[in-house]
Scaffold this motif. Structure first.
Motif, short mmCIF file in Angstrom:
data_model
loop_
_atom_site.label_atom_id
_atom_site.label_comp_id
_atom_site.label_asym_id
_atom_site.label_seq_id
_atom_site.Cartn_x
_atom_site.Cartn_y
_atom_site.Cartn_z
N ARG A 84 3.87 -2.65 -6.06
CA ARG A 84 3.04 -3.38 -5.11
C ARG A 84 3.03 -2.67 -3.77
NH1 ARG A 84 3.26 -9.49 -6.53
NH2 ARG A 84 2.01 -9.56 -4.65
N ARG A 85 2.11 -3.05 -2.94
CA ARG A 85 2.08 -2.50 -1.58
C ARG A 85 3.33 -2.92 -0.82
NH1 ARG A 85 -2.87 -4.89 0.52
NH2 ARG A 85 -3.78 -4.89 -1.53
N GLY A 86 3.81 -2.04 0.05
CA GLY A 86 5.00 -2.35 0.83
C GLY A 86 6.28 -1.90 0.17
N PRO B 82 4.37 2.95 0.04
CA PRO B 82 3.90 1.86 0.90
C PRO B 82 2.48 1.41 0.58
CG PRO B 82 4.71 3.71 2.21
CD PRO B 82 4.74 4.13 0.79
N GLN B 83 1.62 2.29 0.06
CA GLN B 83 0.25 1.90 -0.24
C GLN B 83 0.13 1.28 -1.63
OE1 GLN B 83 1.32 5.00 -0.22
NE2 GLN B 83 0.54 6.06 -2.02
#
Length: 116
Positions: A46-48, A53-54
């Motif tokens: 997932r993002r984060g 991070p993307q």
């Protein structure tokens, strides 16, 4: 198990048969090895996520059984079985069965026992 981290091996069984790579890690307890570029899978994150991070799909290698890989002989550049040769002084050496080439030392010479 005579395979160590950093060895060059060839996969002899499974989907990636014939692929060569460097051993990234060894799990001696379970008899598994992780080989660079072999048994690659996608991990969706997932993002984060700290590694991505993307978000997206991360490609990673999973472990395979150590019996499915063979060490590469330095002289013939082909996969080979290995054996242990014990010298007269008690030291042990890992050798290639295909050519008899020395791969590495396993244990140092044994110390002579002194009689009291």
């Amino acid at each position: 198990m005579h395979i160590r981290k950093g060895d060059t091996v060839e996969v002899v069984a499974g989907d990636d048969s014939g692929t060569r790579g460097t051993v990234l890690s060894v799990d001696r307890k379970n008899g598994k090895v992780v080989v660079e570029g072999v048994n690659r899978v996608f991990k969706h994150v997932r993002r984060g996520h700290p590694k991505s991070p993307q978000g997206g799909r991360l490609q990673t290698e999973l472990n395979i059984d150590a019996s499915n890989v063979m060490l590469i002989c330095p002289q013939t550049n082909k996969p080979t079985r290995v054996g242990v040769q014990v010298a007269a002084d008690g030291s042990k050496t890992l050798i290639a069965k295909r050519s008899g080439a020395k791969l590495r030392d396993i244990s140092p010479p044994k110390k002579a026992k002194v009689a009291k």
